[in-house]
Design a protein around this motif. Structure first.
Motif, PDB file in Angstrom:
ATOM      1  N   SER A   1       0.805  -1.223   0.000  1.00 20.37           N
ATOM      2  CA  SER A   1       0.000   0.000   0.000  1.00 20.37           C
ATOM      3  C   SER A   1       0.841   1.278   0.000  1.00 20.37           C
ATOM      4  CB  SER A   1      -0.937   0.016   1.205  1.00 20.37           C
ATOM      5  OG  SER A   1      -1.752  -1.134   1.222  1.00 20.37           O
ATOM      6  N   THR A   2       1.958   1.265   0.717  1.00 19.11           N
ATOM      7  CA  THR A   2       2.799   2.460   0.806  1.00 19.11           C
ATOM      8  C   THR A   2       4.159   2.268   0.153  1.00 19.11           C
ATOM      9  OG1 THR A   2       3.580   1.775   2.999  1.00 19.11           O
ATOM     10  CG2 THR A   2       1.656   3.215   2.921  1.00 19.11           C
ATOM     11  N   SER A   3       4.339   1.161  -0.548  1.00 14.64           N
ATOM     12  CA  SER A   3       5.628   0.898  -1.196  1.00 14.64           C
ATOM     13  C   SER A   3       5.795   1.778  -2.433  1.00 14.64           C
ATOM     14  CB  SER A   3       5.732  -0.569  -1.615  1.00 14.64           C
ATOM     15  OG  SER A   3       5.603  -1.424  -0.498  1.00 14.64           O
ATOM     16  N   PRO A   4       6.997   2.297  -2.686  1.00 10.81           N
ATOM     17  CA  PRO A   4       7.232   3.064  -3.913  1.00 10.81           C
ATOM     18  C   PRO A   4       7.150   2.155  -5.128  1.00 10.81           C
ATOM     19  CG  PRO A   4       9.305   2.673  -2.766  1.00 10.81           C
ATOM     20  CD  PRO A   4       8.220   2.186  -1.858  1.00 10.81           C
ATOM     21  N   PRO A   5       6.909   2.728  -6.312  1.00  9.05           N
ATOM     22  CA  PRO A   5       6.773   1.899  -7.516  1.00  9.05           C
ATOM     23  C   PRO A   5       7.933   0.936  -7.736  1.00  9.05           C
ATOM     24  CG  PRO A   5       6.127   4.156  -7.986  1.00  9.05           C
ATOM     25  CD  PRO A   5       6.667   4.164  -6.592  1.00  9.05           C
ATOM     26  N   ALA A   6       9.166   1.377  -7.444  1.00  9.48           N
ATOM     27  CA  ALA A   6      10.339   0.536  -7.694  1.00  9.48           C
ATOM     28  C   ALA A   6      10.351  -0.718  -6.839  1.00  9.48           C
ATOM     29  CB  ALA A   6      11.614   1.341  -7.447  1.00  9.48           C
ATOM     30  N   MET A   7       9.591  -0.704  -5.748  1.00 10.10           N
ATOM     31  CA  MET A   7       9.547  -1.856  -4.851  1.00 10.10           C
ATOM     32  C   MET A   7       8.351  -2.765  -5.137  1.00 10.10           C
ATOM     33  SD  MET A   7      12.253  -1.448  -3.157  1.00 10.10           S
ATOM     34  CE  MET A   7      12.029  -2.723  -1.903  1.00 10.10           C
ATOM     35  N   ARG A   8       7.577  -2.446  -6.163  1.00 10.05           N
ATOM     36  CA  ARG A   8       6.420  -3.270  -6.517  1.00 10.05           C
ATOM     37  C   ARG A   8       6.737  -4.094  -7.762  1.00 10.05           C
ATOM     38  NH1 ARG A   8       0.986   0.223  -4.919  1.00 10.05           N
ATOM     39  NH2 ARG A   8       1.989   1.525  -3.336  1.00 10.05           N
ATOM     40  N   ASP A   9       6.120  -5.246  -7.857  1.00  7.98           N
ATOM     41  CA  ASP A   9       6.421  -6.200  -8.928  1.00  7.98           C
ATOM     42  C   ASP A   9       5.435  -6.031 -10.072  1.00  7.98           C
ATOM     43  OD1 ASP A   9       7.300  -8.322 -10.446  1.00  7.98           O
ATOM     44  OD2 ASP A   9       6.282  -9.840  -9.228  1.00  7.98           O
ATOM     45  N   PHE A  10       5.729  -5.080 -10.967  1.00  9.30           N
ATOM     46  CA  PHE A  10       4.840  -4.881 -12.108  1.00  9.30           C
ATOM     47  C   PHE A  10       5.630  -4.321 -13.282  1.00  9.30           C
ATOM     48  CE2 PHE A  10       4.882  -0.709 -10.131  1.00  9.30           C
ATOM     49  CZ  PHE A  10       4.918   0.168 -11.220  1.00  9.30           C
ATOM     50  N   GLY A  11       5.070  -4.510 -14.475  1.00  9.71           N
ATOM     51  CA  GLY A  11       5.521  -3.823 -15.677  1.00  9.71           C
ATOM     52  C   GLY A  11       4.357  -2.991 -16.172  1.00  9.71           C
ATOM     53  N   ILE A  12       4.639  -1.840 -16.779  1.00  9.41           N
ATOM     54  CA  ILE A  12       3.543  -0.953 -17.181  1.00  9.41           C
ATOM     55  C   ILE A  12       3.758  -0.448 -18.600  1.00  9.41           C
ATOM     56  CG2 ILE A  12       4.618   1.145 -16.220  1.00  9.41           C
ATOM     57  CD1 ILE A  12       1.692   1.928 -15.320  1.00  9.41           C
ATOM     58  N   VAL A  13       2.667  -0.331 -19.343  1.00 11.19           N
ATOM     59  CA  VAL A  13       2.680   0.223 -20.695  1.00 11.19           C
ATOM     60  C   VAL A  13       1.703   1.394 -20.723  1.00 11.19           C
ATOM     61  CG1 VAL A  13       2.269  -0.202 -23.150  1.00 11.19           C
ATOM     62  CG2 VAL A  13       3.202  -2.020 -21.711  1.00 11.19           C
TER      63      VAL A  13
END
Length: 370
Positions: free
Chosen positions: A81-93
């Motif tokens: 919930s409060t993790s920065p994007p770099a710490m989350r496991d996703f790819g985005i387009v």
């Protein structure tokens, strides 16, 4: 697992992504209100809705690009919930592709891998795999400006997949492309997602895109979820008038309840089988039926669930004709029916012709009047 309300109607086990009572405000403006949703591993879920409904804000909250005002985002059992994007496991387009214009295709794809300090030969091998995966083998030395829009979007998709993410986020990825390329790529993206089995969430305002690509569609309106279901469920069994209006084309007719599963519209009485809520005798209601569900008889007359009507307009739309009909029995409110070219020709339907509209009871939806 959370309660099934709109979330888990056909899946088993723990959800891969859980959104719990999520709210997001920008100043006094409420962008998202009490959003709860479960997404299961390997699913392709579309957030569908008009501009300003909150779908992109919800995607950005999942990615950590916007932090919710309250509520939780749980991915693979971990509270992010409060993790920065770099710490989350996703790819985005993104819609705009967001490729580095000064880097080659190879360099664009290698960027995230190199940031992870992977060995050079491993990076080269992975880039080749990705280019082959999206059908762009041999394009590695080109720059984005040397590629078509569809090719650029494939590179953006490959880059999002480069680091083997557990979650793929697509923010209107096809909307900048022309219609023919968009239709082709949505099939390609869906096939790629199915092959890889990556959990995918896509934001779109294009209902056809959502219906053809998604395992489940999340229809949003003014910051809330209006309905979650398979494409067939959302199209065939809308739970709100908004969903009925936004997804597909619908005829809306004002009516009054006469008895359970029976109502009056204009001067005719209709039997129906689907209703939202529990309208009582005398209550004002809205009767809905899709143009393709109306049947047409080539003789005038009106009996149960039928009304005599005159053809006012005929529009050719390629695969079908949209016929606008006017009936005094319905208060001269226009009704549209979608008919096949074969039907039009065989029945010799033309402007001013007198016909009978048939309202199949099992295709009528009744909602409380607004």
């Amino acid at each position: 697992m959370t309660q099934a309300d709109p979330n888990s109607n056909q899946n088993e086990g723990q959800p891969y992504l859980k959104i719990e009572r999520l709210n997001k405000k920008f100043g006094e403006f409420v962008a998202l209100q009490n959003i709860s949703l479960d997404v299961y591993e390997g699913e392709f879920v579309c957030f569908l809705g008009p501009s300003g409904c909150g779908k992109t804000t919800l995607l950005r909250c999942i990615a950590g690009l916007d932090i919710q005002t309250s509520g939780r985002v749980v991915q693979a059992g971990a509270d992010v919930s409060t993790s920065p994007p770099a710490m989350r496991d996703f790819g985005i387009v993104f819609q705009s592709y967001a490729l580095f214009p000064n880097l080659t295709v190879h360099q664009n794809l290698a960027y995230g891998l190199e940031n992870r300090r992977m060995a050079k030969d491993t990076v080269v091998k992975r880039v080749e795999e990705l280019l082959d995966l999206v059908g762009l083998a041999g394009q590695n030395v080109k720059y984005p400006a040397q590629l078509s829009g569809g090719q650029q979007q494939r590179v953006a998709l490959a880059r999002a997949l480069a680091t083997w993410p557990g979650l793929l986020l697509l923010d209107e990825p096809l909307s900048a492309l022309d219609a023919k390329v968009r239709v082709y790529l949505r099939h390609e993206v869906k096939e790629l997602q199915r092959r890889l089995g990556v959990t995918t969430i896509m934001v779109t305002h294009d209902q056809e895109e959502a219906l053809t690509m998604a395992d489940r569609v999340v229809v949003m309106d003014q910051g809330v979820i209006s309905q979650v279901g398979t494409p067939v469920e959302v199209y065939r069994d809308p739970k709100t008038r908004f969903v009925a209006d936004f997804v597909g084309t619908m005829n809306f007719l004002p009516g009054v309840m006469l008895a359970p599963q029976r109502c009056q519209v204009g001067e005719i009485e209709l039997d129906f089988s689907r209703t939202v809520g529990e309208p009582q005798q005398g209550d004002e209601i809205t009767v809905c039926i899709r143009p393709e569900d109306l049947a047409i008889q080539d003789s005038a007359g009106d009996t149960g669930n039928t009304a005599a009507a005159q053809v006012e307009k005929i529009e050719f739309l390629g695969a079908f004709y949209r016929v606008t009909l006017i009936s005094g029995k319905l208060g001269d409110r226009p009704v549209t029916a979608d008919l096949s070219p074969k039907h039009i020709i065989e029945k010799e339907i033309r402007v001013s012709a007198l016909l009978t509209i048939v309202f199949p009871a099992d295709r009528i939806h009744v909602f409380p009047a607004h």
